[in-house]
Design an enzyme around this catalytic site. Structure first.
Site, PDB file in Angstrom:
ATOM      1  N   SER A 144     -59.056   5.629  -2.126  1.00  0.00           N
ATOM      2  CA  SER A 144     -58.381   6.586  -3.013  1.00  0.00           C
ATOM      3  C   SER A 144     -59.314   7.546  -3.731  1.00  0.00           C
ATOM      4  O   SER A 144     -58.843   8.424  -4.463  1.00  0.00           O
ATOM      5  CB  SER A 144     -57.541   5.827  -4.056  1.00  0.00           C
ATOM      6  OG  SER A 144     -56.381   5.295  -3.462  1.00  0.00           O
ATOM      7  N   LYS A 147     -58.412  11.129  -3.387  1.00  0.00           N
ATOM      8  CA  LYS A 147     -57.506  11.893  -4.265  1.00  0.00           C
ATOM      9  C   LYS A 147     -58.255  12.878  -5.158  1.00  0.00           C
ATOM     10  O   LYS A 147     -57.631  13.792  -5.719  1.00  0.00           O
ATOM     11  CB  LYS A 147     -56.675  10.928  -5.100  1.00  0.00           C
ATOM     12  CG  LYS A 147     -55.721  10.055  -4.286  1.00  0.00           C
ATOM     13  CD  LYS A 147     -54.883   9.168  -5.199  1.00  0.00           C
ATOM     14  CE  LYS A 147     -53.885   8.320  -4.414  1.00  0.00           C
ATOM     15  NZ  LYS A 147     -54.497   7.234  -3.657  1.00  0.00           N
ATOM     16  N   SER A 201     -53.720   6.487  -9.335  1.00  0.00           N
ATOM     17  CA  SER A 201     -53.835   6.404  -7.883  1.00  0.00           C
ATOM     18  C   SER A 201     -52.484   6.186  -7.199  1.00  0.00           C
ATOM     19  O   SER A 201     -52.383   5.431  -6.230  1.00  0.00           O
ATOM     20  CB  SER A 201     -54.814   5.280  -7.490  1.00  0.00           C
ATOM     21  OG  SER A 201     -55.601   5.653  -6.397  1.00  0.00           O
TER      22      SER A 201
END
Length: 372
Positions: A144, A147, A201
């Site tokens: 993640s 992101k 997240s």
């Protein structure tokens, strides 16, 4: 004479009750036989009751139980006893999950801080001086942390942040089957989607951001890769906007460049470091919390951060923080243990504090995999 008279009387009595003398004698003998048989049966019963306790207990066991043999001391003498216990089903042995870093042999690299991360990099933000590095040029899955690039592309696209986006079935994770608090049909503004994607997240939020880019998700991923190249991130490649795919890869050196670039945007700094945030998809309030516990700690001054985890990537953490008045970029990839990346950050901060800005010496560790 007397015996003859008694015999006559006895015969007369048998005649009166309808039993002959022969039948009477047979009846007496039968009674004696029955008594003897009864005695024999009693003896047999006693023999069965004296059977071993193990055999007797086994007879009453069910499939969920088993006998365990133990030796106990009873009145100073050793006695074998059997205890009835629950049978434990056989559980197959599952081998430990090997991360991409482990498969590349990065776990063989030792470092003076005994970090649990296979990859580490610390850079002075102002001077770009490398203060610590360990396997920093190896491209690995970043989970993640992806992101952070997702947010950068969204912000630079200058789309309407108040536009309402809807979570669809296309945003459901069918690769890792991760959970989400956003149901299919939930609606939030692009701004809120960006907020919870960075801070907590939220995968479906990140997916919706990519899907609602001009040209859809394929165009969004292409923009992510184009931005990476423009930043000089040559070891980086993206295939989605969430990081759920292990094909999203980058090196620690590349991620340090991404952190510095993203730090230029106040909205990314704020959203990534908020400890809590509430959204109301379709009118239902949901409280989200940061995926990084350090942002709520008074001991840390964090300007930007992002965490990540999938099996192939291990635990990951990137952040820009101040230590002894110096802004530094920290990158930890492929860390073992749920909070190991947080522990590595604490060890690194302590090491930097003890060294002092004037006495810092560069620690450079390369993996055997790189040397090949």
């Amino acid at each position: 004479m007397l015996k003859s008279a008694l015999a006559v009387v006895a015969t007369a009595l048998f005649v009166l009750v309808g039993i002959s003398p022969v039948q009477a004698q047979t009846s007496v003998n039968t009674k004696k036989t029955v008594v003897k048989k009864t005695v024999i049966k009693k003896v047999v019963v006693r023999r069965h009751s004296a059977a071993s306790p193990k055999r007797a207990t086994q007879a009453s066991l069910d499939r969920r139980e088993k006998l365990v043999k133990k030796v106990a001391m009873v009145h100073g003498k050793r006695r074998v006893v059997y205890q009835r216990v629950a049978a434990i089903p056989t559980v197959p042995v599952v081998p430990p999950v090997m991360t991409a870093g482990d498969l590349a042999g990065l776990n063989l690299t030792q470092d003076p801080l005994a970090l649990r991360s296979n990859v580490a990099l610390v850079i002075d933000q102002a001077s770009s001086q490398v203060l610590f590095e360990k396997n920093s040029s190896v491209a690995l899955p970043i989970a993640s942390v992806t992101k952070l690039m997702t947010s950068l592309v969204v912000v630079e696209a200058r789309q309407n942040m108040e536009e309402i986006l809807t979570v669809t079935d296309d945003d459901v994770d069918r690769e890792k089957h991760s959970s989400s608090r956003l149901r299919v049909g939930a609606q939030l503004s692009r701004d809120d989607m960006l907020h919870i994607a960075l801070m907590s997240s939220e995968n479906r939020a990140a997916s919706a951001l990519g899907r609602n880019y001009p040209g859809g998700l394929p165009a969004f991923v292409a923009a992510m890769n184009a931005k990476a190249r423009s930043l000089g991130m040559m070891d980086t490649h993206y295939v989605d906007s969430t990081g759920l795919s292990s094909h999203n890869v980058a090196s620690a050196r590349d991620l340090a460049k991404l952190v510095v670039a993203a730090y230029n945007y106040p909205i990314i700094r704020q959203y990534s470091t908020d400890a809590k945030y509430m959204v109301e998809p379709s009118g239902h309030a949901l409280q989200y919390a940061s995926s990084n516990r350090l942002v709520a700690s008074k001991d840390w001054d964090i300007g930007l951060q992002k965490t990540g985890y999938i099996n192939e990537a291990g635990h990951c953490l990137v952040m820009l923080t101040k230590i002894e008045g110096r802004s530094v970029v920290m990158v930890f990839l492929d860390s073992k243990g749920k909070l190991s990346h947080v522990g590595d950050a604490a060890r690194m901060r302590k090491w930097l504090s003890e060294q002092g800005p004037q006495n810092l010496t560069r620690v450079n560790l390369h993996a055997r995999a790189d040397e090949g």
